[in-house]
Design an enzyme around this catalytic site. Structure first.
Site, PDB file in Angstrom:
ATOM      1  N   ASP A 136       0.984  -1.590  -0.133  1.00  0.00           N
ATOM      2  CA  ASP A 136       0.130   0.208   0.429  1.00  0.00           C
ATOM      3  C   ASP A 136       1.030   1.499  -0.173  1.00  0.00           C
ATOM      4  OD1 ASP A 136      -2.579   1.599   0.694  1.00  0.00           O
ATOM      5  OD2 ASP A 136      -3.459   0.069   0.966  1.00  0.00           O
ATOM      6  N   HIS A 215      -4.147   6.133   3.129  1.00  0.00           N
ATOM      7  CA  HIS A 215      -4.894   4.826   2.990  1.00  0.00           C
ATOM      8  C   HIS A 215      -3.969   3.426   3.078  1.00  0.00           C
ATOM      9  CE1 HIS A 215      -5.454   1.561  -0.045  1.00  0.00           C
ATOM     10  NE2 HIS A 215      -7.053   2.289  -0.647  1.00  0.00           N
ATOM     11  N   SER A 548     -11.311  -1.315  -0.871  1.00  0.00           N
ATOM     12  CA  SER A 548      -9.840  -1.434  -0.318  1.00  0.00           C
ATOM     13  C   SER A 548     -10.465  -1.380   0.923  1.00  0.00           C
ATOM     14  CB  SER A 548      -8.763   0.205  -0.606  1.00  0.00           C
ATOM     15  OG  SER A 548      -8.412   0.693  -1.827  1.00  0.00           O
TER      16      SER A 548
END
Length: 772
Positions: A136, A215, A548
């Site tokens: 990520d 994220h 996600s």
């Protein structure tokens, strides 16, 4: 759709053409390419493959990564003519141009059936010795979610490192974050003039595993965050934040960079490193972003995943956010667990109050000063017919028309929160964000910078109708905080990628759905919750939606199952989750689709919604070994050289072509030619392994798709101490004139094996395919 077919010579020629085409434009432009090399062709005079590559193929300064674990070969920054020459070398099996990928952007553990001190959490010791590799944007290591308090020593099988860099030292790793690496060479080679010049903008990024985006911190804490008490996002979703596997260890692989995506060459290098480091689970919330899948031999996520799975590593990946369109699911290789998104039983309601007293329901995570009780003029810039104004794009709003008013903006094109910023800059007092027809009634909460409420497509049309009909339209917005116990839940999120698989409809994708809407998890300290440059708020937690967010729920679940059952393969873990998944919501009705309000299908949710309470003890599992995947690749028409691009080792396909549907998958898909008349039938084989009580007897129950006949032989499976595996055959028969395909272009049913304690359920999909 017929199976994809190729030969190695055609593949070689096709890739050569793809590389040579740009020569007419600029042969001096450097791009990065990934080369698959026959590992065993290295002449013995070279001590290492790197020596061979740099003396025979390209200059050492041009090489970005060498691969030797999940993939054999290297990536390099070359001109198209140099790449074409390299591809002509007899030891080079294939080449592909580096591509940019995109990220697929609490209470959810309880919603999955996890409970303290009993069941899977306690039996797996909360995933204590399992290592989850998260691919990520990195991690913000100071968050409470990553504390190593009361965690045992680092597992002995860990071989990874804590790579230091900008604002990231060895002290940022601990017994929780046991390793961290970053991969930027592919990214840097594809930025700037001629592929040269720094690709990392150090004013907004850290050249280290530190997360400048948020994220990666969010997905890592969703999978394996520790208990964090008094957690909330600005008062919303208050309570105890925790990941699915709170004691699992985290290994961070930063492959994505703020505002600039993730490159295939770096992702492949991360797969190589993670498998060598000793991870047990890989979580990758990354995909093409366009809802289009590449053939497996041209897809580094599929190739890297095969290398990982073949070494016993479980790979969980997101299904993409291009729903509700059909065939929008991504990451569809059958060795990957493909995860779609559903809602949970928590919501953040907000209401639009119109001047005539009517109240319209929506959602919001706005946390600033409220405007409740005061009415403001209401305006819809889109009535002018100018698309940019209807979407509230940058510089599209006339301040004289919107100042001091609540503005209606249509969803689409630019980020939802950015629309609010455009309204605010133009002097607007608030925003109503209206879904278009493609999003239907699916809503996600956003941390807006001004009072704002998102509403569904029908409600948006209703408000616009009021705005045109009223002489002086007015409105206000009120915010309802957090509500739990929402019914129905789960509902399939409208954005979640849908089947069938555009690559191989013989394999039902997505595999499963998990919580992916309004998920609370940890956040970086350098970006506001909206991610906008002008958002200077700092928050320990943030609420996000997307596949996600659903992917790391399954990664954490896999860690728990691996901890409770160390001898289970990646395929057995996937099978346990799929065959025990829920297909009913919390009202005990079939799950619905947020986009349409109608009943959802296995093309939307795969086998169902993750239910960890039952996955710990599934009774039977569908196991798959590497040779089964090779047979599948032979079945879909790949030649030995093409398969070697994926599997690393040479293979021979059998003389008689296997059936792709015979891959020992926990779901069953039978496709028939639409040109066949009369009666058509197909027999598929499956093998189940008993992982429950030794002396068990299972009987079959079939819910045949409408208009078909499904016969299972034998109808009873008798297991003993010695007999742990048994085969069965499923014959699907269709009468062409009786078949009426539904809206999804397929018919759905199920097959369940039951022993009085377990229900081992597999969805059945029957579809018609027009031969090419």
């Amino acid at each position: 759709m017929a199976s994809f077919s190729t030969t190695s010579s055609l593949l070689h020629h096709l890739i050569l053409v793809l590389i040579l085409v740009p020569l007419a434009f600029s042969d001096q432009t450097h791009k990065s390419y990934i080369f698959r090399v026959d590992y065993d062709a290295k002449p013995s005079i070279f001590p290492t493959h790197f020596h061979w590559y740099t003396s025979e193929f390209t200059d050492p300064t041009r090489i970005l990564h060498t691969y030797d674990t999940v993939f054999h070969g290297f990536s390099a920054s070359l001109t198209p003519s140099q790449a074409a020459r390299t591809l002509q070398h007899p030891s080079v099996l294939a080449s592909f141009e580096d591509r940019r990928r995109q990220l697929h952007t609490t209470r959810s553990p309880q919603f999955l059936g996890l409970r303290n001190q009993r069941g899977l959490w306690s039996e797996s010791d909360y995933g204590s010795d399992v290592i989850i590799g998260v691919f990520d944007t990195g991690i913000w290591p100071e968050r409470r979610s990553f504390s190593d308090l009361n965690i045992g020593p680092v597992p002995k099988n860990w071989k990874g490192i804590c790579q230091v860099g900008v604002k990231f030292s060895a002290k940022n790793c601990n017994k929780k974050i046991i390793g961290a690496r970053f991969f930027s060479k592919g990214h840097e080679a594809n930025e700037g003039f001629g592929g040269l010049g720094g690709g990392i903008n150090d004013t907004i990024e850290y050249k280290s595993p530190r997360d400048a985006d948020g994220h990666g911190t969010h997905t890592a804490s969703t999978a394996a965050g520790r208990y964090a008490f008094k957690a909330s996002f600005e008062g919303y979703a208050a309570g105890i934040a925790k990941g699915v596997a709170p004691k699992a260890r985290l290994a961070v692989y930063k492959v994505c960079w703020k505002s600039s995506g993730c490159f295939d060459s770096d992702i492949l290098a991360a797969f190589d490193a993670a498998v060598n480091d000793g991870v047990n689970v890989i979580s990758i919330s990354i995909g093409g972003g366009d809802g289009i899948s590449s053939p497996y031999y041209l897809d580094p996520i599929a190739i890297g995943s095969f290398g990982a799975v073949s070494r016993g590593v479980f790979v969980s990946s997101s299904a993409g956010n291009d729903g509700p369109n059909g065939m929008s699911v991504t990451n569809v290789a059958p060795w990957i667990m493909t995860v779609g998104a559903g809602t949970i039983d928590r919501n953040f309601p907000a209401d639009v109050i119109l001047g005539d007293g009517r109240k319209i329901s929506g959602v919001s995570l706005y946390s600033g000063l409220p405007i409740t009780g005061k009415m403001y003029p209401l305006v819809y810039p889109g009535k002018s017919g100018v698309l940019s104004a209807s979407l509230c794009m940058e510089n599209s709003l006339d301040p004289s028309e919107v100042k001091g008013k609540i503005v209606i903006c249509d969803r689409g094109n630019n980020p939802r929160v950015a629309k609010g910023l455009v309204v605010k800059k133009a002097g607007g007092i608030g925003m109503i964000l209206a879904n278009g027809i493609s999003n239907g009634e699916g809503l996600v909460g956003d941390a807006h910078l001004l009072p704002a409420c998102a509403v569904g497509s029908d409600e948006g049309d209703f408000i616009k109708g009021y705005t045109s009909a009223a002489v002086l339209p007015t409105a206000s917005i009120s915010f309802g905080g957090t509500i739990i116990g929402i019914k129905p839940a789960p509902v399939v999120a409208s954005f979640s990628g849908r089947g069938p698989s555009g690559m191989n409809p013989e394999i039902l994708k997505p595999d499963i759905i998990a919580p992916g809407v309004n998920i609370l998890a940890s956040w970086t300290d350098v970006v506001g919750p909206t991610g906008l440059d002008s958002d200077t708020r700092k928050t320990e937690f943030n609420i996000l939606s997307g596949t996600s967010m659903s992917c790391p729920h399954v990664s954490g679940a896999a860690a728990l199952l691996k901890s409770a059952h160390p001898d289970w393969s990646a395929a057995a873990i996937r099978s346990a989750m799929m065959t025990t998944a829920n297909i009913l919501n919390n009202m005990l009705h079939p799950m619905t689709d947020e986009a349409t309000g109608k009943a959802s299908t296995p093309y939307d949710f795969g086998a169902g919604h993750l239910n960890l309470d039952r996955a710990m003890d599934p009774g039977l599992v569908y196991d798959v070994v590497n040779s089964d995947y090779v047979s599948f690749l032979c079945a879909i028409g790949y030649g030995p050289k093409t398969i070697q691009v994926i599997t690393r080792s040479p293979v021979n396909c059998p003389m008689k072509k296997p059936m792709a549907e015979n891959l020992n998958y926990p779901s069953i898909a039978a496709s028939f030619s639409s040109s066949s008349m009369g009666v058509a039938s197909k027999t598929l084989m499956r093998t189940v392994t008993n992982v429950g009580d030794a002396n068990a007897v299972y009987k079959v129950k079939v819910d045949a798709p409408k208009g078909t006949t499904v016969v299972v032989k034998p109808g009873k499976l008798v297991f003993t101490e010695r007999i742990r595996k048994l085969n069965y055959f499923v014959t699907v028969k269709v009468v062409r004139k009786n078949i009426v395909m539904g809206d999804a272009g397929a018919l759905f049913g199920s097959l369940s094996w039951m022993d009085g304690k377990h229900v081992v359920r597999s969805p059945i999909v029957v579809t018609q395919i027009d031969p090419l």
